[in-house]
Design a protein around this motif. Structure first.
Motif, PDB file in Angstrom:
ATOM      1  N   ALA A  52       2.817  -9.830   3.704  1.00 17.27           N
ATOM      2  CA  ALA A  52       3.529  -8.923   2.804  1.00 17.27           C
ATOM      3  C   ALA A  52       4.989  -8.759   3.215  1.00 17.27           C
ATOM      4  N   ASP A  53       5.842  -8.545   2.247  1.00 17.26           N
ATOM      5  CA  ASP A  53       7.233  -8.191   2.494  1.00 17.26           C
ATOM      6  C   ASP A  53       7.258  -6.729   2.940  1.00 17.26           C
ATOM      7  N   ALA A  54       7.750  -6.481   4.151  1.00 13.63           N
ATOM      8  CA  ALA A  54       7.695  -5.121   4.696  1.00 13.63           C
ATOM      9  C   ALA A  54       8.374  -4.108   3.784  1.00 13.63           C
ATOM     10  N   ASP A  55       9.453  -4.512   3.118  1.00 13.91           N
ATOM     11  CA  ASP A  55      10.173  -3.581   2.258  1.00 13.91           C
ATOM     12  C   ASP A  55       9.333  -3.104   1.076  1.00 13.91           C
ATOM     13  N   THR A  56       8.317  -3.863   0.712  1.00 14.17           N
ATOM     14  CA  THR A  56       7.448  -3.462  -0.397  1.00 14.17           C
ATOM     15  C   THR A  56       6.264  -2.630   0.080  1.00 14.17           C
ATOM     16  N   CYS A  57       6.155  -2.441   1.393  1.00 15.77           N
ATOM     17  CA  CYS A  57       4.996  -1.750   1.967  1.00 15.77           C
ATOM     18  C   CYS A  57       5.229  -0.251   2.087  1.00 15.77           C
ATOM     19  N   VAL A  58       4.133   0.455   2.254  1.00 16.52           N
ATOM     20  CA  VAL A  58       4.138   1.894   2.461  1.00 16.52           C
ATOM     21  C   VAL A  58       3.790   2.182   3.915  1.00 16.52           C
ATOM     22  N   LEU A  59       4.586   3.041   4.551  1.00 19.68           N
ATOM     23  CA  LEU A  59       4.325   3.474   5.917  1.00 19.68           C
ATOM     24  C   LEU A  59       3.682   4.853   5.873  1.00 19.68           C
ATOM     25  N   LYS A  60       2.540   4.979   6.544  1.00 25.63           N
ATOM     26  CA  LYS A  60       1.833   6.248   6.605  1.00 25.63           C
ATOM     27  C   LYS A  60       1.552   6.580   8.062  1.00 25.63           C
ATOM     28  N   LEU A  61       2.009   7.754   8.496  1.00 24.13           N
ATOM     29  CA  LEU A  61       1.851   8.179   9.886  1.00 24.13           C
ATOM     30  C   LEU A  61       0.754   9.225  10.000  1.00 24.13           C
ATOM     31  N   GLN A 102       9.818  21.381  17.446  1.00 25.57           N
ATOM     32  CA  GLN A 102       9.235  20.575  16.382  1.00 25.57           C
ATOM     33  C   GLN A 102       9.280  21.306  15.042  1.00 25.57           C
ATOM     34  N   GLU A 103       9.310  20.501  13.984  1.00 28.10           N
ATOM     35  CA  GLU A 103       9.268  21.018  12.627  1.00 28.10           C
ATOM     36  C   GLU A 103       8.225  20.225  11.848  1.00 28.10           C
ATOM     37  N   PRO A 104       7.756  20.743  10.721  1.00 28.90           N
ATOM     38  CA  PRO A 104       6.758  19.997   9.950  1.00 28.90           C
ATOM     39  C   PRO A 104       7.292  18.630   9.516  1.00 28.90           C
ATOM     40  N   ILE A 105       6.419  17.651   9.513  1.00 31.17           N
ATOM     41  CA  ILE A 105       6.806  16.314   9.085  1.00 31.17           C
ATOM     42  C   ILE A 105       7.077  16.295   7.589  1.00 31.17           C
ATOM     43  N   ASP A 106       7.952  15.428   7.156  1.00 29.48           N
ATOM     44  CA  ASP A 106       8.184  15.197   5.735  1.00 29.48           C
ATOM     45  C   ASP A 106       6.852  14.752   5.120  1.00 29.48           C
ATOM     46  N   PRO A 107       6.347  15.460   4.115  1.00 32.38           N
ATOM     47  CA  PRO A 107       5.055  15.094   3.524  1.00 32.38           C
ATOM     48  C   PRO A 107       4.986  13.647   3.068  1.00 32.38           C
ATOM     49  N   ALA A 108       6.129  13.068   2.693  1.00 36.23           N
ATOM     50  CA  ALA A 108       6.121  11.679   2.235  1.00 36.23           C
ATOM     51  C   ALA A 108       5.641  10.737   3.336  1.00 36.23           C
ATOM     52  N   LEU A 109       6.014  11.012   4.589  1.00 38.02           N
ATOM     53  CA  LEU A 109       5.583  10.146   5.679  1.00 38.02           C
ATOM     54  C   LEU A 109       4.113  10.356   6.018  1.00 38.02           C
ATOM     55  N   ALA A 110       3.633  11.571   5.855  1.00 39.38           N
ATOM     56  CA  ALA A 110       2.227  11.843   6.120  1.00 39.38           C
ATOM     57  C   ALA A 110       1.337  11.254   5.028  1.00 39.38           C
ATOM     58  N   GLU A 111       1.872  11.186   3.814  1.00 40.99           N
ATOM     59  CA  GLU A 111       1.086  10.684   2.686  1.00 40.99           C
ATOM     60  C   GLU A 111       1.359   9.216   2.397  1.00 40.99           C
ATOM     61  N   GLY A 112       2.486   8.708   2.890  1.00 42.20           N
ATOM     62  CA  GLY A 112       2.856   7.316   2.667  1.00 42.20           C
ATOM     63  C   GLY A 112       4.178   7.198   1.948  1.00 42.20           C
ATOM     64  N   ALA A 113       5.170   6.571   2.603  1.00 37.54           N
ATOM     65  CA  ALA A 113       6.507   6.399   2.022  1.00 37.54           C
ATOM     66  C   ALA A 113       6.875   4.924   2.033  1.00 37.54           C
ATOM     67  N   ASP A 151       0.689  -4.773  -1.199  1.00 36.28           N
ATOM     68  CA  ASP A 151      -0.276  -5.478  -2.035  1.00 36.28           C
ATOM     69  C   ASP A 151      -0.755  -6.783  -1.412  1.00 36.28           C
ATOM     70  N   ASP A 152       0.088  -7.382  -0.557  1.00 38.98           N
ATOM     71  CA  ASP A 152      -0.247  -8.698  -0.001  1.00 38.98           C
ATOM     72  C   ASP A 152      -0.649  -8.651   1.469  1.00 38.98           C
ATOM     73  N   GLY A 153      -0.894  -7.477   1.994  1.00 39.84           N
ATOM     74  CA  GLY A 153      -1.315  -7.400   3.387  1.00 39.84           C
ATOM     75  C   GLY A 153      -0.915  -6.093   4.031  1.00 39.84           C
ATOM     76  N   GLY A 154      -1.272  -5.956   5.275  1.00 41.99           N
ATOM     77  CA  GLY A 154      -0.936  -4.738   5.983  1.00 41.99           C
ATOM     78  C   GLY A 154      -1.282  -4.848   7.452  1.00 41.99           C
ATOM     79  N   VAL A 155      -0.841  -3.852   8.209  1.00 45.62           N
ATOM     80  CA  VAL A 155      -1.087  -3.819   9.638  1.00 45.62           C
ATOM     81  C   VAL A 155      -1.340  -2.376  10.059  1.00 45.62           C
ATOM     82  N   LEU A 156      -2.237  -2.223  11.006  1.00 52.67           N
ATOM     83  CA  LEU A 156      -2.621  -0.913  11.531  1.00 52.67           C
ATOM     84  C   LEU A 156      -2.244  -0.840  12.999  1.00 52.67           C
ATOM     85  N   VAL A 157      -1.567   0.235  13.391  1.00 54.75           N
ATOM     86  CA  VAL A 157      -1.353   0.554  14.804  1.00 54.75           C
ATOM     87  C   VAL A 157      -2.241   1.750  15.106  1.00 54.75           C
TER      88      VAL A 157
END
Length: 291
Positions: A156-165, A184-195, A224-230
């Motif tokens: 997958a093209d990384a720029d087309t992927c969603v990062l979720k923490l 610490q402050e609350p995380i941006d919900p977009a990163l918790a849900e996927g940005a 859509d074409d792949g992904g990776v999990l840490v």
């Protein structure tokens, strides 16, 4: 870069170097799931580095035990621990795993001798990485552990992927010195849900990483074409995410997703520092899997 140590299992392959015990490559069926670099090159932007006995930065290279060597001169900090430029010893090397270790004596500002080992192993899920830290001194030793992979989402093209923490908090950093300035402050919900990665410009620390029901912390980069999990054990309750403007040789965007046991400048704040007594051993595990 030292000796290149290759391990394989079925169609999975990883390459580790003796200099710094650096992860140089992880691929499955010829598809890369980490960014890589030439075997004769210095790891760019900390790629694949092992960060012991502290990840990230110590502000001003000073803490209660004294003045550390300044290893980030532009900002005056000590960065990424004491072992990433050391030549590690190969303890065991099988077809599908390799274990390396290095002993560290007292250093300027670091009065705690220790030994640390790392085992890279390929299994049915992907790459499993296990750290051991042994206190070889006579006093209780505070420390943290981190690592610096640049996971890539397969084809997958990384720029087309969603990062979720898996994180729940964000730790604001001084943009000039890159050390914490507030709590610490609350995380941006977009990163918790996927940005979308294309929208992100990060060199940020996130904490409060919550494990799934099976006790595993998971950070995802998927398209859509792949992904990776840490993934990581819960002791890796922090993650640094870095989206550099460019990564040498990368096909498109690169992103570092760095599991850490403590935040930046933890030697001063004390937040989530691990302590082990003389002769004691600490062990922690994380890994990378295609998804």
């Amino acid at each position: 870069m030292g000796e290149q140590l290759v391990i394989t299992r079925d169609d999975a392959r990883a390459v580790v170097t003796t200099r710094g015990a650096t992860l140089r490559e992880f691929s499955v069926a010829g598809v890369g799931y980490t960014e890589t670099f030439p075997e004769d090159a210095t790891p760019p932007l900390g790629s694949g580095s092992v960060l012991v006995p502290w990840p990230n930065r110590v502000a001003g290279a000073r803490w209660r035990s004294g003045e550390l060597e300044v290893t980030e001169p532009a900002r005056g900090n000590a960065i990424h621990g004491l072992v990433r430029h050391e030549e590690w010893t190969v303890v065991e090397h099988t077809a599908s795993s390799v274990r390396l270790e290095v002993a560290v004596g007292e250093r300027p500002g670091w009065p705690y001798p220790f030994r640390t080992a790392i085992t890279y192993a390929l299994d049915e899920r992907g790459l499993r990485v296990t750290h051991d830290v042994v206190n070889t001194g006579t006093e209780t030793m505070p420390f943290g552990v981190g690592t610096h992979p640049y996971p890539r989402p397969g084809k997958a093209d990384a720029d087309t992927c969603v990062l979720k923490l898996a994180a729940t908090t964000h730790l604001p950093l001084d943009p000039e010195r890159m050390v914490p300035v507030n709590g610490q402050e609350p995380i941006d919900p977009a990163l918790a849900e996927g940005a979308e990665l294309r929208t992100l410009r990060l060199d940020d620390a996130f904490g409060g990483c919550v494990p799934d029901a099976d006790g595993v912390v998971r950070h995802w980069l998927r398209g859509d074409d792949g992904g990776v999990l840490v993934w990581a054990e819960p002791v890796f309750g922090w993650v640094q995410v870095f989206t550099p403007p460019e990564f040498p040789g990368a096909d498109g965007r690169a992103v570092a997703v760095e599991p850490m046991t403590c935040p930046p400048d933890a030697l001063n704040s004390g937040v989530d520092l691990i302590e082990i007594g003389p002769g004691d051993t600490w062990t922690g595990t994380w890994g990378i899997s295609p998804c």
